[in-house]
Write an enzyme that holds these catalytic residues in place. Structure first.
Site, PDB file in Angstrom:
ATOM      1  CB  VAL A  75      79.914  72.988  10.804  1.00 15.74           C
ATOM      2  CG1 VAL A  75      78.515  73.523  10.945  1.00 15.74           C
ATOM      3  CG2 VAL A  75      79.900  71.549  10.315  1.00 15.74           C
ATOM      4  CG  ASP A  76      77.320  77.670   6.389  1.00 17.36           C
ATOM      5  OD1 ASP A  76      77.104  76.917   5.426  1.00 17.36           O
ATOM      6  OD2 ASP A  76      76.816  78.802   6.511  1.00 17.36           O
ATOM      7  CB  SER A 131      73.191  77.472  18.384  1.00 18.29           C
ATOM      8  OG  SER A 131      72.262  77.998  17.461  1.00 18.29           O
TER       9      SER A 131
HETATM   10  N1  AR6 Z   1      82.429  68.814  11.797  1.00 16.56           N
HETATM   11  C1  AR6 Z   1      81.736  68.770  12.962  1.00 16.56           C
HETATM   12  N2  AR6 Z   1      81.562  69.840  13.757  1.00 16.56           N
HETATM   13  C2  AR6 Z   1      82.118  71.011  13.374  1.00 16.56           C
HETATM   14  C3  AR6 Z   1      82.865  71.147  12.181  1.00 16.56           C
HETATM   15  C4  AR6 Z   1      83.007  69.981  11.368  1.00 16.56           C
HETATM   16  N3  AR6 Z   1      83.691  70.010  10.217  1.00 16.56           N
HETATM   17  N4  AR6 Z   1      83.286  72.437  12.074  1.00 16.56           N
HETATM   18  C5  AR6 Z   1      82.835  73.089  13.167  1.00 16.56           C
HETATM   19  N5  AR6 Z   1      82.131  72.232  13.959  1.00 16.56           N
HETATM   20  P1  AR6 Z   1      79.401  76.820  14.063  1.00 16.56           P
HETATM   21  P2  AR6 Z   1      76.810  78.014  14.828  1.00 16.56           P
HETATM   22  C6  AR6 Z   1      81.427  72.493  15.232  1.00 16.56           C
HETATM   23  O1  AR6 Z   1      80.099  78.073  14.420  1.00 16.56           O
HETATM   24  O2  AR6 Z   1      77.286  78.230  16.225  1.00 16.56           O
HETATM   25  C7  AR6 Z   1      78.740  80.065  10.451  1.00 16.56           C
HETATM   26  O3  AR6 Z   1      79.541  81.117  10.012  1.00 16.56           O
HETATM   27  C8  AR6 Z   1      81.895  73.638  16.083  1.00 16.56           C
HETATM   28  O4  AR6 Z   1      83.012  73.232  16.874  1.00 16.56           O
HETATM   29  O5  AR6 Z   1      79.789  76.126  12.807  1.00 16.56           O
HETATM   30  O6  AR6 Z   1      75.444  77.456  14.626  1.00 16.56           O
HETATM   31  C9  AR6 Z   1      77.354  80.086   9.799  1.00 16.56           C
HETATM   32  O7  AR6 Z   1      77.388  80.586   8.485  1.00 16.56           O
HETATM   33  C10 AR6 Z   1      80.669  73.868  16.958  1.00 16.56           C
HETATM   34  O8  AR6 Z   1      80.668  72.951  18.062  1.00 16.56           O
HETATM   35  O9  AR6 Z   1      77.787  77.040  13.969  1.00 16.56           O
HETATM   36  C11 AR6 Z   1      76.586  80.968  10.724  1.00 16.56           C
HETATM   37  O10 AR6 Z   1      76.781  82.335  10.409  1.00 16.56           O
HETATM   38  C12 AR6 Z   1      79.512  73.517  16.036  1.00 16.56           C
HETATM   39  O11 AR6 Z   1      80.096  72.836  14.911  1.00 16.56           O
HETATM   40  C13 AR6 Z   1      77.175  80.659  12.090  1.00 16.56           C
HETATM   41  O12 AR6 Z   1      78.495  80.212  11.842  1.00 16.56           O
HETATM   42  C14 AR6 Z   1      78.717  74.708  15.517  1.00 16.56           C
HETATM   43  O13 AR6 Z   1      79.582  75.815  15.285  1.00 16.56           O
HETATM   44  C15 AR6 Z   1      76.434  79.571  12.787  1.00 16.56           C
HETATM   45  O14 AR6 Z   1      76.943  79.408  14.078  1.00 16.56           O
END
Ligand code: AR6
Length: 175
Positions: free
Chosen positions: A32-33, A121
């Protein structure tokens, strides 16, 4: 005040603030970042670099939150938080709860009325989404009860698919 879950892409959500599941470096990443940085445009990275050069020289701590403008996104603000990384042994639920509580603190300081969270997370950082949903709902509900006069009144969880929506729905019903 309402707490709800919806299926969608956080980068398209029309809330006053969206929360970014960032990392401590604050300079973008995947998940999502990456989606938020891509949709917000290069000024978001510049704003994050400014934070790193001023108030956040050592980055953002796990469980803390900080805001930048949202630039090209429909939202006004991006509130960046850093979830605990289970793959690095960061398994303390209090750190994850702190992501939600600190994001709401920052939202209140900005007088934000509506705020949308991803499942912090639950992706690259490896936490089971059932735990994330339970902790998110408990923490946001507790925060809203403790701050009845605060500006955030509309708290949404935005998830990518029905499975995740059902997990949050269950947490919303059970908590
Ligand atoms: N809209 C809503 N939810 C989303 C989207 C979106 N566009 N894209 C992904 N998700 P993650 P973390 C969901 O990996 O676990 C990054 O590289 C996804 O399906 O984004 O906190 C950062 O830079 C999941 O359920 O975040 C950090 O290094 C949720 O968002 C690391 O990942 C979180 O997944 C953070 O990891």
């Amino acid at each position: 005040m309402t707490l709800s879950v919806e299926i969608g892409d956080l980068t398209r959500v029309e809330a006053d603030a969206i929360v970014n599941a960032a990392n401590s470096m604050l300079l973008g990443g995947g998940g999502v970042d990456g989606a938020i940085h891509a949709a917000a445009g290069p000024r978001l990275l510049e704003a994050c670099r400014r934070l790193r050069n001023t108030t956040h020289r050592d980055g953002l701590d796990v469980g803390d939150a900080v805001a930048t403008p949202a630039f090209d996104l429909p939202a006004s603000w991006v509130i960046h938080t850093v979830g605990p990384n289970l793959h690095r042994g960061q398994d303390d639920p209090a750190r994850l709860a702190s992501c939600f509580a600190r994001s709401l603190d920052v939202a209140a300081e900005l007088d934000v009325r509506s705020i949308a969270f991803p499942a912090v997370s639950a992706g690259a950082y490896g936490w089971p989404v059932t735990d994330v949903a339970r902790i998110a709902v408990m923490t946001c509900r507790g925060w809203l009860a403790e701050h009845p006069e605060a500006s955030p009144q509309d708290v949404r969880f935005v998830v990518l698919d029905e499975r995740l929506r059902d997990v949050f729905d269950e947490a919303l019903g059970a908590a």
